[in-house]
Structures are given as structure tokens and as C-alpha cells.
Design a protein around this motif. Structure first.
Motif, PDB file in Angstrom:
ATOM      1  N   ALA A  93       0.837  -1.215   0.000  1.00  0.00           N
ATOM      2  CA  ALA A  93       0.000   0.000   0.000  1.00  0.00           C
ATOM      3  C   ALA A  93       0.866   1.257   0.000  1.00  0.00           C
ATOM      4  O   ALA A  93       0.596   2.212  -0.738  1.00  0.00           O
ATOM      5  N   TRP A  94       1.921   1.237   0.794  1.00  0.00           N
ATOM      6  CA  TRP A  94       2.796   2.427   0.875  1.00  0.00           C
ATOM      7  C   TRP A  94       3.568   2.595  -0.430  1.00  0.00           C
ATOM      8  O   TRP A  94       3.640   3.669  -1.025  1.00  0.00           O
ATOM      9  N   ASN A  95       4.114   1.484  -0.906  1.00  0.00           N
ATOM     10  CA  ASN A  95       4.916   1.529  -2.130  1.00  0.00           C
ATOM     11  C   ASN A  95       4.093   2.008  -3.322  1.00  0.00           C
ATOM     12  O   ASN A  95       4.593   2.685  -4.217  1.00  0.00           O
ATOM     13  N   ALA A  96       2.803   1.669  -3.304  1.00  0.00           N
ATOM     14  CA  ALA A  96       1.929   2.059  -4.431  1.00  0.00           C
ATOM     15  C   ALA A  96       1.802   3.579  -4.549  1.00  0.00           C
ATOM     16  O   ALA A  96       1.414   4.092  -5.598  1.00  0.00           O
ATOM     17  N   LEU A  97       2.119   4.284  -3.485  1.00  0.00           N
ATOM     18  CA  LEU A  97       2.018   5.751  -3.557  1.00  0.00           C
ATOM     19  C   LEU A  97       3.208   6.372  -4.281  1.00  0.00           C
ATOM     20  O   LEU A  97       3.204   7.574  -4.582  1.00  0.00           O
ATOM     21  N   GLY A  98       4.205   5.551  -4.582  1.00  0.00           N
ATOM     22  CA  GLY A  98       5.344   6.015  -5.372  1.00  0.00           C
ATOM     23  C   GLY A  98       5.940   7.285  -4.810  1.00  0.00           C
ATOM     24  O   GLY A  98       6.213   7.384  -3.615  1.00  0.00           O
ATOM     25  N   SER A  99       6.091   8.294  -5.678  1.00  0.00           N
ATOM     26  CA  SER A  99       6.738   9.537  -5.234  1.00  0.00           C
ATOM     27  C   SER A  99       5.706  10.622  -4.919  1.00  0.00           C
ATOM     28  O   SER A  99       6.011  11.805  -5.034  1.00  0.00           O
ATOM     29  N   LEU A 100       4.511  10.203  -4.590  1.00  0.00           N
ATOM     30  CA  LEU A 100       3.477  11.185  -4.225  1.00  0.00           C
ATOM     31  C   LEU A 100       4.046  12.165  -3.182  1.00  0.00           C
ATOM     32  O   LEU A 100       4.549  11.736  -2.140  1.00  0.00           O
ATOM     33  N   PRO A 101       3.980  13.482  -3.465  1.00  0.00           N
ATOM     34  CA  PRO A 101       4.556  14.438  -2.524  1.00  0.00           C
ATOM     35  C   PRO A 101       3.871  14.364  -1.150  1.00  0.00           C
ATOM     36  O   PRO A 101       2.676  14.050  -1.068  1.00  0.00           O
ATOM     37  N   GLN A 107      -3.064  15.796   2.101  1.00  0.00           N
ATOM     38  CA  GLN A 107      -4.392  16.179   1.604  1.00  0.00           C
ATOM     39  C   GLN A 107      -5.263  14.933   1.406  1.00  0.00           C
ATOM     40  O   GLN A 107      -6.430  14.898   1.809  1.00  0.00           O
ATOM     41  N   ASN A 108      -4.674  13.899   0.810  1.00  0.00           N
ATOM     42  CA  ASN A 108      -5.446  12.683   0.542  1.00  0.00           C
ATOM     43  C   ASN A 108      -5.864  12.006   1.847  1.00  0.00           C
ATOM     44  O   ASN A 108      -6.954  11.451   1.959  1.00  0.00           O
ATOM     45  N   TYR A 109      -4.980  12.077   2.846  1.00  0.00           N
ATOM     46  CA  TYR A 109      -5.297  11.490   4.148  1.00  0.00           C
ATOM     47  C   TYR A 109      -6.502  12.208   4.750  1.00  0.00           C
ATOM     48  O   TYR A 109      -7.478  11.593   5.182  1.00  0.00           O
ATOM     49  N   ARG A 155      -8.351   4.058  -6.362  1.00  0.00           N
ATOM     50  CA  ARG A 155      -7.873   2.674  -6.170  1.00  0.00           C
ATOM     51  C   ARG A 155      -6.345   2.703  -6.339  1.00  0.00           C
ATOM     52  O   ARG A 155      -5.787   2.067  -7.249  1.00  0.00           O
ATOM     53  N   PRO A 156      -5.664   3.469  -5.472  1.00  0.00           N
ATOM     54  CA  PRO A 156      -4.230   3.683  -5.720  1.00  0.00           C
ATOM     55  C   PRO A 156      -3.404   2.401  -5.711  1.00  0.00           C
ATOM     56  O   PRO A 156      -2.413   2.305  -6.424  1.00  0.00           O
ATOM     57  N   THR A 157      -3.825   1.405  -4.925  1.00  0.00           N
ATOM     58  CA  THR A 157      -3.011   0.174  -4.899  1.00  0.00           C
ATOM     59  C   THR A 157      -3.145  -0.602  -6.206  1.00  0.00           C
ATOM     60  O   THR A 157      -2.355  -1.494  -6.487  1.00  0.00           O
ATOM     61  N   GLY A 189      -6.384  11.553 -10.139  1.00  0.00           N
ATOM     62  CA  GLY A 189      -6.145  10.237  -9.545  1.00  0.00           C
ATOM     63  C   GLY A 189      -5.504  10.353  -8.174  1.00  0.00           C
ATOM     64  O   GLY A 189      -4.724  11.273  -7.934  1.00  0.00           O
ATOM     65  N   ASN A 190      -5.791   9.409  -7.323  1.00  0.00           N
ATOM     66  CA  ASN A 190      -5.165   9.350  -6.006  1.00  0.00           C
ATOM     67  C   ASN A 190      -3.940   8.426  -6.094  1.00  0.00           C
ATOM     68  O   ASN A 190      -4.022   7.356  -6.673  1.00  0.00           O
TER      69      ASN A 190
END
Ligand SMILES: CCCCCC/C=C/C(=O)SCCNC(=O)CCNC(=O)[C@H](O)C(C)(C)COP(=O)(O)OP(=O)(O)OC[C@H]1O[C@@H](n2cnc3c(N)ncnc32)[C@H](O)[C@@H]1OP(=O)(O)O
Length: 392
Positions: A93-101, A107-109, A155-157, A189-190
Motif C-alpha cells: 500500500a505504501w509503495n503504491a504511492l510512489g513519489s506522491l509528494p 491532503q489525501n489522508y 484505487r491507488p493500490t 487520480g489518487n
């Protein structure tokens, strides 16, 4: 597997608050203040209350990942072994966020937590009419604020792959947005992807009528789905936060403006998948970028960088990823202050000549695709994707 991981985690944790080692919060904040600055985020963390409604496991994983991304940045956890199910689910789940700032993660949280908390709707600290979040979506986060309805693929993952439920939810959200009091509608996209296009598992759930019935159902759904974009009455703006694949790219030809992060790429690997173009791209792409350039993308599967897509006219403007969200949303808020009737009427004048033609193109593309989905070329490509070996 994720479910199993959560069951194991729950057995070893004293309370649901600690299941993922991060706080699940209920925010009591003025919605207009929900720009996830560090201060907002910290305030939110200080106002922790357990959610009355216990979120599902997939949501908990998303919250865990966003919290870690917001506080620590991209995944820094060593990849766990296959049998360490709990850590693997968290790592995924964390890795799927890639380089999301970090700022976007905060904000997404905040967005996700507030979407989980029905009591926010009645909070006395909410200014009526300034920001509304639609509930009842599993695959999207839909908000309406400052004259902008934002429809965020969520569905970021799965890299925001569009499954059958999401097709239906996007149509529902667009229909609602066409009638609400917003001036513009934004799709984004999230996570690290804008969208990886059609969810290839959509081909696996075969009804009693067999693959022919499945292909027919998909063609009907696709036609209706694309039709909603053709008929959408307000300016439709894509905020392309990361890579886009397949139908999430082709649809951009039906948008009124496309703003892209310089991390975004644009890829339509239809031939590789034994498929053919949709989203009216067989008509819009040659018009937008010339027939030869459209051929490179739609037939030969050339992946464009954001800069290339902008040079071809598919993207309106490209922004550095570090300032993308800030710059784009500042601009969109200014657009949303324009006189609503003038905006709507101008879109109608610009688009109406093409509408009938676009519906005809859409119908033809769906017919052709229906046949493609029954081909060995397509079946083999989908089976290959779904049977990829684990990347461990
Ligand atoms: C009603 C039907 C209408 C049909 C309309 C016609 C539409 C056509 C199209 O859109 S064609 C394009 C289809 N999309 C693709 O071919 C992309 C497939 N995905 C990939 O190639 C890769 O996943 C990637 C390049 C997008 C990302 O690669 P990577 O960074 O290595 O991540 P993962 O592959 O590990 O992906 C993470 C997670 O997401 C799942 N996933 C990603 N994309 C899709 C997808 N399109 N369909 C289904 N699942 C997808 C992937 O399987 C991983 O899941 P897992 O963690 O293994 O459970």
C-alpha cells in the motif's frame, strides 16, 4: 491475502486504533480549512477520535500508507518476505504511492478520513454550502467546493485501474456534477498514477451466457460510459497527476483542458493487448495531433512524456511535479469564479457541432472492440497480464 493479513494483525493488537499503528481520526475542522498544510494535518492528528464507523481493511491500508507517506515520504521499508503477510500488505500500500509528494499525501489522508466520517456532514464547524463530499462511492472520492466538483479515482493500490464498479460510479458522479452548482468538473487520480486504464480483471468474471455475453455487456457499458463524457455540459478538466494508460488517455480527447505533472506519461498499448482504440480517440487523436502522430500512439503503442503530449496538443500545459497541485488548483479556482452561464454556453457553442459525430464514432469503436475482446490476440494478452509472476 490482504484480508488474511488484517485478521492476523487484529488478533495481535489490543484495539482497532492500533491495528495499523497509525491514528484513524475524525476531523472536526472547518472544511474550508482542509488544505492539508502541515499545521492542518497536525491539528487533525491532535483531534483524534475513533471513527464511529470502522473502515474496511482496504481503507485502513490506504490510511496507513498515506500517513506514512505524509510523514516519512516514499516507502523506505525493506520489502518484506512473502510469508510476512501483514508487512507485505502495508509495504504494497505504501509503495503504491510512489513519489506522491508529502503535501498531496496529507491532503489525501484528510480527504479520505473526512469521507469516512458521516458525522462531519453535520458538524457545527462545517460552513454550509462551502464544501460537500459525496458519500456512497467505493472507488472514487467526490468533493464539491469553491465551484469545482472533483472526481478522484481512488484505487491507488491498483494504479486506479477502472473496474466495472468504477465505470458505474464515474458515470453517476458525472451525472450528479452536470446538475450541481459547480462551474467546472475535474477528474484526477489518487496516488502515483492517474489511471492504468481498464482493469484487466474485468474480463475474468464471465456470465452464464459466456464470453460473447461478457463482450456484449462490456460494449454496452463502454458506450454508455464514453457517452457521458461526450454529453457532459460543463468544462471538464483532467488533472493528470501521474502515468495514464488506455482508456484514461483516450478520453482526454473529450476533455476541455488537460493539465499534467511532468511525471505523467500517456500510453495506449491497444495493439499489444489485441484491442483497438476507444473513447472516440480514433477520431479525436488524428484531429488533435495529426493522423501520423495518432498512429504512433494508437496503433504502435508509443508512450508519450507529458512534454511530448503537450507538444502534440493532447495536454494543455505541463507543470513540475513539485508545484503541480498548488499551481493547477490555484488556476482552477480562478476559472471557477467565472460567470457560470457564460462558461456553460461557451462550452455548448464550441462542442455541439461535434456531438452527433462523436456518438457515431463511439458506437462504431464499441462494436469493433466487442469483436476484439473475443479474439485470441486479446485473450492471450489479458491472460499474460493476469498470470504475471509475482515481482518478488
Ligand atoms: C467495460 C470494459 C471497457 C473496456 C474499455 C477498453 C479499455 C482499454 C484499456 O484501458 S487498455 C489498457 C489496460 N491497461 C493496461 O494494460 C495496464 C496494465 N497494467 C500494467 O501494465 C502495470 O500494472 C502498470 C504499468 C500500470 C504499473 O506497473 P507497476 O508499477 O509495476 O505496478 P504493478 O503492475 O505491480 O501494479 C500494482 C497493482 O495494480 C494492478 N494493476 C495495475 N493496472 C491494472 C490494470 N489495468 N488492470 C488490473 N490490475 C491492474 C496490478 O495487477 C498490481 O496488483 P497486485 O498488487 O498484483 O494485486
Amino acid at each position: 491475502m490482504a484480508y488474511l493479513a488484517w485478521r492476523l494483525a487484529q488478533r495481535s493488537c489490543p484495539s482497532s486504533l492500533q491495528v495499523t499503528g497509525f491514528p484513524v481520526v475524525q476531523l472536526h475542522m472547518n472544511r474550508t480549512a482542509m488544505r492539508a498544510s502541515q499545521k492542518d494535518f497536525e491539528n487533525a492528528m491532535n483531534q483524534v477520535k475513533l471513527l464511529k464507523k470502522d473502515p474496511g481493511n482496504e481503507v485502513k491500508l490506504k490510511l496507513y500508507a498515506l500517513y506514512k507517506q505524509a510523514t516519512e515520504g516514499p516507502c523506505n521499508m525493506p520489502k518484506p518476505g512473502v510469508f510476512d503477510l501483514i508487512s507485505k500488505a502495508k509495504w504494497d500500500a505504501w509503495n503504491a504511492l510512489g513519489s506522491l509528494p508529502k503535501e498531496a499525501a496529507r491532503q489525501n489522508y484528510v480527504d479520505l478520513v473526512s469521507s469516512l466520517s458521516p458525522s462531519l456532514e453535520s458538524s457545527s464547524q462545517v460552513e454550509p454550502g462551502t464544501d460537500r463530499k459525496s458519500t456512497g462511492f467505493e472507488t472514487l472520492v467526490v468533493t464539491s467546493e469553491d465551484g469545482i466538483t472533483k472526481i478522484m479515482f481512488n484505487r491507488p493500490t491498483k494504479k486506479n485501474a477502472i473496474n466495472t464498479e468504477m465505470y458505474h460510479e464515474i458515470m453517476r458522479a458525472l451525472k450528479a456534477a452536470s446538475k450541481d452548482d459547480s462551474i467546472i468538473t475535474v477528474l484526477t487520480g489518487n496516488g502515483d498514477y492517474y489511471s492504468s486504464g481498464n482493469d484487466l480483471t474485468n474480463f475474468t468474471d464471465i456470465p452464464p451466457g459466456g464470453v460473447e455475453e461478457k463482450a456484449k455487456n462490456n460494449a454496452v457499458l463502454l458506450r454508455e460510459f464514453v457517452g457521458c463524457f461526450i454529453d457532459f455540459p460543463k468544462p471538464l478538466i483532467a488533472v493528470v497527476n501521474g502515468p495514464a494508460v488506455g482508456i484514461s488517455v483516450t478520453l482526454l480527447g473529450l476533455f476541455d483542458a488537460v493539465y499534467a505533472s511532468d511525471r505523467a506519461t500517456f500510453h495506449t498499448p491497444f495493439s499489444h493487448l489485441g484491442q483497438s482504440p476507444e473513447g472516440c480517440s480514433s477520431y479525436t487523436f488524428p484531429k488533435i495531433m495529426s493522423p501520423a502522430k495518432a498512429t504512433e500512439m494508437l496503433i504502435f503503442g508509443k508512450k508519450l512524456t507529458a512534454g511530448e503530449a503537450c507538444a502534440q496538443g493532447l495536454v494543455t500545459e505541463v507543470f513540475p511535479d513539485s508545484t503541480f497541485q498548488k499551481e493547477v488548483w490555484t488556476r482552477l479556482k480562478a476559472f471557477a469564479k467565472l460567470p457560470p452561464n457564460a462558461v456553460r454556453i461557451s462550452k455548448e457553442v464550441i462542442r455541439k457541432r461535434e456531438r452527433e459525430k462523436l456518438h457515431a464514432v463511439n458506437a462504431e469503436e464499441c462494436n469493433v472492440l466487442q469483436g476484439r475482446w473475443l479474439s485470441d490476440e486479446c485473450t492471450n494478452a489479458v491472460v499474460n497480464f493476469l498470470s504475471r509472476k509475482s515481482k518478488l
